[in-house]
Design a protein around this motif. Structure first.
Motif, PDB file in Angstrom:
ATOM      1  N   ARG A  39      -0.720  97.612  71.431  1.00 47.37           N
ATOM      2  CA  ARG A  39       0.688  97.535  71.526  1.00 47.37           C
ATOM      3  C   ARG A  39       1.233  96.239  72.424  1.00 47.37           C
ATOM      4  O   ARG A  39       1.927  95.653  71.854  1.00 47.37           O
ATOM      5  CB  ARG A  39       1.411  98.716  72.010  1.00 47.37           C
ATOM      6  CG  ARG A  39       2.874  98.674  72.366  1.00 47.37           C
ATOM      7  CD  ARG A  39       3.458  99.976  73.052  1.00 47.37           C
ATOM      8  NE  ARG A  39       4.957  99.778  73.162  1.00 47.37           N
ATOM      9  CZ  ARG A  39       6.058 100.107  72.661  1.00 47.37           C
ATOM     10  NH1 ARG A  39       5.755 100.566  71.355  1.00 47.37           N
ATOM     11  NH2 ARG A  39       7.211 100.006  73.127  1.00 47.37           N
ATOM     12  N   GLN A  40       0.445  96.274  73.648  1.00 48.22           N
ATOM     13  CA  GLN A  40       0.672  95.284  74.340  1.00 48.22           C
ATOM     14  C   GLN A  40       0.481  93.876  73.835  1.00 48.22           C
ATOM     15  O   GLN A  40       1.101  92.836  73.781  1.00 48.22           O
ATOM     16  CB  GLN A  40      -0.134  95.291  75.610  1.00 48.22           C
ATOM     17  CG  GLN A  40       0.450  96.585  76.660  1.00 48.22           C
ATOM     18  CD  GLN A  40       1.909  96.193  77.166  1.00 48.22           C
ATOM     19  OE1 GLN A  40       2.510  95.290  77.237  1.00 48.22           O
ATOM     20  NE2 GLN A  40       2.756  97.634  77.042  1.00 48.22           N
ATOM     21  N   ALA A  41      -0.579  93.781  72.907  1.00 47.50           N
ATOM     22  CA  ALA A  41      -0.849  92.408  72.306  1.00 47.50           C
ATOM     23  C   ALA A  41      -0.086  92.173  71.268  1.00 47.50           C
ATOM     24  O   ALA A  41       0.419  91.006  71.073  1.00 47.50           O
ATOM     25  CB  ALA A  41      -2.346  92.519  71.662  1.00 47.50           C
ATOM     26  N   ARG A  42       0.531  93.040  70.559  1.00 50.89           N
ATOM     27  CA  ARG A  42       1.596  93.026  69.628  1.00 50.89           C
ATOM     28  C   ARG A  42       3.110  92.565  70.362  1.00 50.89           C
ATOM     29  O   ARG A  42       3.708  91.468  69.870  1.00 50.89           O
ATOM     30  CB  ARG A  42       1.901  94.140  68.838  1.00 50.89           C
ATOM     31  CG  ARG A  42       0.662  94.649  67.781  1.00 50.89           C
ATOM     32  CD  ARG A  42       1.381  95.830  66.978  1.00 50.89           C
ATOM     33  NE  ARG A  42       0.054  96.153  66.478  1.00 50.89           N
ATOM     34  CZ  ARG A  42      -0.029  96.745  65.062  1.00 50.89           C
ATOM     35  NH1 ARG A  42       1.207  96.771  64.380  1.00 50.89           N
ATOM     36  NH2 ARG A  42      -0.828  97.322  64.539  1.00 50.89           N
ATOM     37  N   MET A  43       3.278  93.153  71.505  1.00 53.25           N
ATOM     38  CA  MET A  43       4.316  92.706  72.146  1.00 53.25           C
ATOM     39  C   MET A  43       4.129  91.052  72.724  1.00 53.25           C
ATOM     40  O   MET A  43       5.250  90.420  72.561  1.00 53.25           O
ATOM     41  CB  MET A  43       4.440  93.712  73.214  1.00 53.25           C
ATOM     42  CG  MET A  43       5.114  95.077  73.059  1.00 53.25           C
ATOM     43  SD  MET A  43       5.421  95.958  74.491  1.00 53.25           S
ATOM     44  CE  MET A  43       6.710  95.249  75.325  1.00 53.25           C
ATOM     45  N   ALA A  44       3.229  90.883  73.293  1.00 50.05           N
ATOM     46  CA  ALA A  44       2.807  89.556  73.567  1.00 50.05           C
ATOM     47  C   ALA A  44       3.036  88.607  72.301  1.00 50.05           C
ATOM     48  O   ALA A  44       3.583  87.335  72.542  1.00 50.05           O
ATOM     49  CB  ALA A  44       1.547  89.321  74.158  1.00 50.05           C
ATOM     50  N   ALA A  45       2.531  88.879  71.276  1.00 48.35           N
ATOM     51  CA  ALA A  45       2.568  88.006  69.947  1.00 48.35           C
ATOM     52  C   ALA A  45       4.145  87.807  69.488  1.00 48.35           C
ATOM     53  O   ALA A  45       4.254  86.845  69.319  1.00 48.35           O
ATOM     54  CB  ALA A  45       1.833  88.615  68.770  1.00 48.35           C
ATOM     55  N   PHE A  46       4.801  88.830  69.585  1.00 41.36           N
ATOM     56  CA  PHE A  46       6.268  88.707  69.298  1.00 41.36           C
ATOM     57  C   PHE A  46       6.996  87.805  70.184  1.00 41.36           C
ATOM     58  O   PHE A  46       7.940  87.223  69.756  1.00 41.36           O
ATOM     59  CB  PHE A  46       6.952  90.151  69.121  1.00 41.36           C
ATOM     60  CG  PHE A  46       6.770  90.768  67.964  1.00 41.36           C
ATOM     61  CD1 PHE A  46       6.912  90.157  66.643  1.00 41.36           C
ATOM     62  CD2 PHE A  46       6.099  92.063  67.846  1.00 41.36           C
ATOM     63  CE1 PHE A  46       7.020  90.956  65.531  1.00 41.36           C
ATOM     64  CE2 PHE A  46       5.787  92.709  66.472  1.00 41.36           C
ATOM     65  CZ  PHE A  46       6.259  92.102  65.585  1.00 41.36           C
ATOM     66  N   VAL A  47       6.660  87.606  71.553  1.00 36.26           N
ATOM     67  CA  VAL A  47       7.502  86.706  72.382  1.00 36.26           C
ATOM     68  C   VAL A  47       6.480  85.624  72.864  1.00 36.26           C
ATOM     69  O   VAL A  47       7.099  84.719  73.654  1.00 36.26           O
ATOM     70  CB  VAL A  47       7.865  87.647  73.534  1.00 36.26           C
ATOM     71  CG1 VAL A  47       8.820  88.782  73.200  1.00 36.26           C
ATOM     72  CG2 VAL A  47       6.535  88.164  74.169  1.00 36.26           C
ATOM     73  N   ALA A  48       5.527  85.321  72.344  1.00 33.71           N
ATOM     74  CA  ALA A  48       4.814  84.293  72.510  1.00 33.71           C
ATOM     75  C   ALA A  48       5.542  82.712  72.547  1.00 33.71           C
ATOM     76  O   ALA A  48       5.097  81.902  73.207  1.00 33.71           O
ATOM     77  CB  ALA A  48       3.452  84.209  71.727  1.00 33.71           C
TER      78      ALA A  48
END
Length: 150
Positions: free
Chosen positions: A44-53
């Motif tokens: 989840r945290q990796a996905r969140m980071a990818a969305f706001v990269a």
């Protein structure tokens, strides 16, 4: 939405109505609509980071941040504000204005940069400048330096 905001604001002002019209333009605000895309697993945290990269602040906005902006707009502190477009996007729109490869060397966006700056020049100063012209390069201070170099 933006044109409607400005039209309503101007109409109300011209009619001397005590009505102000501003618009809030949020980007990635962490609300339940994101849950299906973010999931609940260990990534989840990796996905969140990818969305706001691509967002300069590198995080989602909080719904309370949008609420605070709306409350301020409804208050007497904003009594002189009308027709404003308020972006609450972690700096994402600002990044669009400054995405010359010098600012973000990890990307090759020169063509998009030229097109965006040409549009900004035409809209903001009524110019007929074309990409690469010295007229366009003189709009921002860092461009004037580029225009004077060989």
């Amino acid at each position: 939405m933006r044109n409607h905001t400005k039209s309503v604001a101007l109409y109300c002002a011209e009619q001397r109505l005590n009505i102000r019209c501003n618009s809030i333009h949020p980007a990635a605000v962490l609300t339940p609509i994101w849950e299906p895309m973010l999931g609940t697993g260990p990534d989840r945290q990796a996905r969140m980071a990818a969305f706001v990269a691509d967002t300069p602040l590198r995080r989602f906005g909080d719904p309370n941040e949008v609420t605070a902006l709306a409350v301020m707009l409804a208050s007497d502190e904003a009594a002189y504000m009308t027709g404003a477009e308020l972006n609450i996007d972690g700096g994402a729109e600002d990044r669009l204005i400054c995405f010359k490869p010098i600012c973000f060397p990890e990307r090759s966006l020169q063509g998009s940069y030229d097109a965006a700056i040409n549009v900004l020049v035409k809209v903001r100063v009524g110019s007929t400048a074309t990409p690469g012209s010295s007229e366009r390069r003189g709009v921002f201070p860092w461009q004037r330096k580029a225009a004077s170099s060989p």
